[in-house]
Design a protein around this motif. Sequence first.
Motif, mmCIF file in Angstrom:
data_model
loop_
_atom_site.group_PDB
_atom_site.id
_atom_site.type_symbol
_atom_site.label_atom_id
_atom_site.label_comp_id
_atom_site.label_asym_id
_atom_site.label_seq_id
_atom_site.Cartn_x
_atom_site.Cartn_y
_atom_site.Cartn_z
ATOM 1 N N GLU A 209 -8.314 -4.183 1.959
ATOM 2 C CA GLU A 209 -9.238 -3.432 2.812
ATOM 3 C C GLU A 209 -8.810 -1.970 2.960
ATOM 4 O O GLU A 209 -9.639 -1.059 2.889
ATOM 5 N N MET A 210 -7.524 -1.753 3.162
ATOM 6 C CA MET A 210 -7.028 -0.387 3.315
ATOM 7 C C MET A 210 -7.252 0.433 2.047
ATOM 8 O O MET A 210 -7.615 1.612 2.113
ATOM 9 N N THR A 211 -7.039 -0.198 0.908
ATOM 10 C CA THR A 211 -7.210 0.496 -0.366
ATOM 11 C C THR A 211 -8.682 0.813 -0.618
ATOM 12 O O THR A 211 -9.034 1.921 -1.024
ATOM 13 N N GLU A 212 -9.549 -0.156 -0.376
ATOM 14 C CA GLU A 212 -10.987 0.044 -0.595
ATOM 15 C C GLU A 212 -11.559 1.118 0.321
ATOM 16 O O GLU A 212 -12.450 1.890 -0.074
ATOM 17 N N LYS A 213 -11.065 1.182 1.543
ATOM 18 C CA LYS A 213 -11.595 2.132 2.527
ATOM 19 C C LYS A 213 -10.788 3.425 2.614
ATOM 20 O O LYS A 213 -11.099 4.298 3.423
ATOM 21 N N HIS A 214 -9.735 3.520 1.790
ATOM 22 C CA HIS A 214 -8.883 4.724 1.751
ATOM 23 C C HIS A 214 -8.314 5.046 3.138
ATOM 24 O O HIS A 214 -8.375 6.193 3.605
ATOM 25 N N LEU A 215 -7.771 4.033 3.785
ATOM 26 C CA LEU A 215 -7.210 4.199 5.123
ATOM 27 C C LEU A 215 -5.690 4.055 5.106
ATOM 28 O O LEU A 215 -5.150 3.181 4.424
ATOM 29 N N CYS A 216 -5.025 4.916 5.850
ATOM 30 C CA CYS A 216 -3.584 4.728 6.037
ATOM 31 C C CYS A 216 -3.405 3.711 7.164
ATOM 32 O O CYS A 216 -4.380 3.320 7.819
ATOM 33 N N LEU A 217 -2.195 3.288 7.424
ATOM 34 C CA LEU A 217 -1.953 2.235 8.400
ATOM 35 C C LEU A 217 -2.424 2.639 9.801
ATOM 36 O O LEU A 217 -3.005 1.820 10.526
ATOM 37 N N GLU A 218 -2.180 3.885 10.188
ATOM 38 C CA GLU A 218 -2.622 4.350 11.508
ATOM 39 C C GLU A 218 -4.134 4.242 11.662
ATOM 40 O O GLU A 218 -4.646 3.789 12.688
ATOM 41 N N GLU A 219 -4.849 4.646 10.632
ATOM 42 C CA GLU A 219 -6.316 4.611 10.671
ATOM 43 C C GLU A 219 -6.825 3.179 10.670
ATOM 44 O O GLU A 219 -7.802 2.843 11.372
ATOM 45 N N TYR A 220 -6.163 2.336 9.879
ATOM 46 C CA TYR A 220 -6.597 0.938 9.797
ATOM 47 C C TYR A 220 -6.390 0.219 11.123
ATOM 48 O O TYR A 220 -7.264 -0.534 11.581
ATOM 49 N N ARG A 221 -5.265 0.437 11.744
ATOM 50 C CA ARG A 221 -5.003 -0.172 13.045
ATOM 51 C C ARG A 221 -6.018 0.319 14.083
ATOM 52 O O ARG A 221 -6.506 -0.474 14.900
ATOM 53 N N GLN A 222 -6.337 1.575 14.036
ATOM 54 C CA GLN A 222 -7.319 2.106 14.973
ATOM 55 C C GLN A 222 -8.689 1.463 14.739
ATOM 56 O O GLN A 222 -9.412 1.154 15.694
ATOM 57 N N ALA A 223 -9.046 1.258 13.475
ATOM 58 C CA ALA A 223 -10.313 0.609 13.153
ATOM 59 C C ALA A 223 -10.356 -0.820 13.665
ATOM 60 O O ALA A 223 -11.419 -1.343 14.034
ATOM 61 N N VAL B 120 0.843 -1.195 0.000
ATOM 62 C CA VAL B 120 0.000 0.000 0.000
ATOM 63 C C VAL B 120 0.883 1.251 0.000
ATOM 64 O O VAL B 120 2.030 1.220 0.449
ATOM 65 N N LEU B 121 0.318 2.344 -0.529
ATOM 66 C CA LEU B 121 0.973 3.639 -0.435
ATOM 67 C C LEU B 121 0.965 3.997 1.058
ATOM 68 O O LEU B 121 -0.090 4.194 1.647
ATOM 69 N N ARG B 122 2.142 4.079 1.638
ATOM 70 C CA ARG B 122 2.217 4.222 3.097
ATOM 71 C C ARG B 122 1.841 5.613 3.583
ATOM 72 O O ARG B 122 1.211 5.761 4.627
ATOM 73 N N TYR B 123 2.247 6.648 2.866
ATOM 74 C CA TYR B 123 1.998 8.017 3.315
ATOM 75 C C TYR B 123 1.201 8.765 2.248
ATOM 76 O O TYR B 123 1.763 9.526 1.457
ATOM 77 N N PRO B 124 -0.112 8.568 2.225
ATOM 78 C CA PRO B 124 -0.964 9.167 1.194
ATOM 79 C C PRO B 124 -1.111 10.679 1.358
ATOM 80 O O PRO B 124 -0.819 11.256 2.409
ATOM 81 N N GLN B 125 -1.602 11.289 0.309
ATOM 82 C CA GLN B 125 -1.873 12.715 0.336
ATOM 83 C C GLN B 125 -3.083 12.982 1.224
ATOM 84 O O GLN B 125 -4.018 12.169 1.294
ATOM 85 N N ASN B 126 -3.072 14.087 1.921
ATOM 86 C CA ASN B 126 -4.148 14.493 2.840
ATOM 87 C C ASN B 126 -4.235 13.633 4.107
ATOM 88 O O ASN B 126 -5.233 13.678 4.819
ATOM 89 N N LYS B 127 -3.206 12.857 4.370
ATOM 90 C CA LYS B 127 -3.147 12.068 5.606
ATOM 91 C C LYS B 127 -1.947 12.499 6.451
ATOM 92 O O LYS B 127 -1.594 11.834 7.418
ATOM 93 N N GLU B 128 -1.347 13.629 6.089
ATOM 94 C CA GLU B 128 -0.109 14.058 6.738
ATOM 95 C C GLU B 128 -0.255 14.241 8.246
ATOM 96 O O GLU B 128 0.655 13.900 9.022
ATOM 97 N N GLN B 129 -1.388 14.795 8.667
ATOM 98 C CA GLN B 129 -1.576 15.038 10.098
ATOM 99 C C GLN B 129 -1.764 13.741 10.879
ATOM 100 O O GLN B 129 -1.537 13.686 12.082
ATOM 101 N N THR B 130 -2.184 12.711 10.196
ATOM 102 C CA THR B 130 -2.369 11.407 10.840
ATOM 103 C C THR B 130 -1.066 10.621 10.890
ATOM 104 O O THR B 130 -0.719 10.034 11.918
ATOM 105 N N THR B 131 -0.341 10.616 9.782
ATOM 106 C CA THR B 131 0.907 9.837 9.706
ATOM 107 C C THR B 131 2.105 10.593 10.269
ATOM 108 O O THR B 131 3.093 9.976 10.692
ATOM 109 N N GLY B 132 2.037 11.924 10.229
ATOM 110 C CA GLY B 132 3.176 12.729 10.662
ATOM 111 C C GLY B 132 4.250 12.817 9.599
ATOM 112 O O GLY B 132 5.356 13.303 9.849
ATOM 113 N N VAL B 133 3.920 12.345 8.406
ATOM 114 C CA VAL B 133 4.885 12.307 7.299
ATOM 115 C C VAL B 133 4.249 12.951 6.070
ATOM 116 O O VAL B 133 3.047 12.777 5.813
#
Length: 268
Positions: A251-265, A221-234
């Motif tokens: 699942e992450m791709t379908e739901k547009h979730l970065c790793l931090e968001e997916y783990r939280q889910a 997966v794209l680890r540090y997507p655009q518009n997720k900077e505040q979540t990933t810190g990167v």
Amino acid sequence: MMRFQDRRRKRETEEEERTRKYRKKTSRMSWGVCLMGLALLFFYQSNAPSTAAKKTISTVSSAVSSTSAGSSSSVAKSEKADAAALLKAKLAADWRLILVSQQSPLPKDFTVVLTKRSDGFRVDARIEPELQQMISAAAKDGVTLKICSAYRSVSQQEGLYHPERYASGSPVSVQPAGDSEHHTGLALDFITSNYHTLDSGFAKTAAYTWLLKNSWKYGFVLRYPQNKEQTTGVIFEPWHYRYVGKTYAKEMTEKHLCLEEYRQALGI
């Protein structure tokens, strides 16, 4: 005359005798009915529960049923909670979901078995087959994927890290030593044949387009997507991909979730 009187007295005596017998018979029947009534009353009182008793029995039965249902419900809830805790622990221990960042430094006891690829880069041995499949699939589609960075040791990371870049607290690119997921052997930086710079320009290449569309099929997966900077810190890194396994990647791709968001889910 005498005969007539004798006959009359005889009839009267016989009539009195019949009356006496009838009364005696009637009296016996009355007593029999009374005794039978008393017997039935005694039997009913001895064998049939009173209204109060019926209410008591009903109350006790309801209480027992309620207690039984409550007990079953408690057991079911307990089993469900145990299953959820077990699943949570299993997910937290899944190597594919490991999170390494400034908020989650690499565990001190972390170890990884690396394999050296033909291009000289080292990766976690478990991801090499799917990594090569992805690179080969891209090549068949006319897209060149070249690795320019894979596993990096803590000492190598120290040489790349510049503390002054973190003073503002804004999302950055290079992580401090110990906080980079390159230490896991699961992260890769790609360039392509006509673009060799790790910057936002990579997002305009055919390689980036292909990766966005197909990388999840191979567990990346794209680890540090655009518009997720505040979540990933990167910052947005279109060149940086991370292996999480096919199921999680889908699942992450379908739901547009970065790793931090997916783990939280997942609750981890």
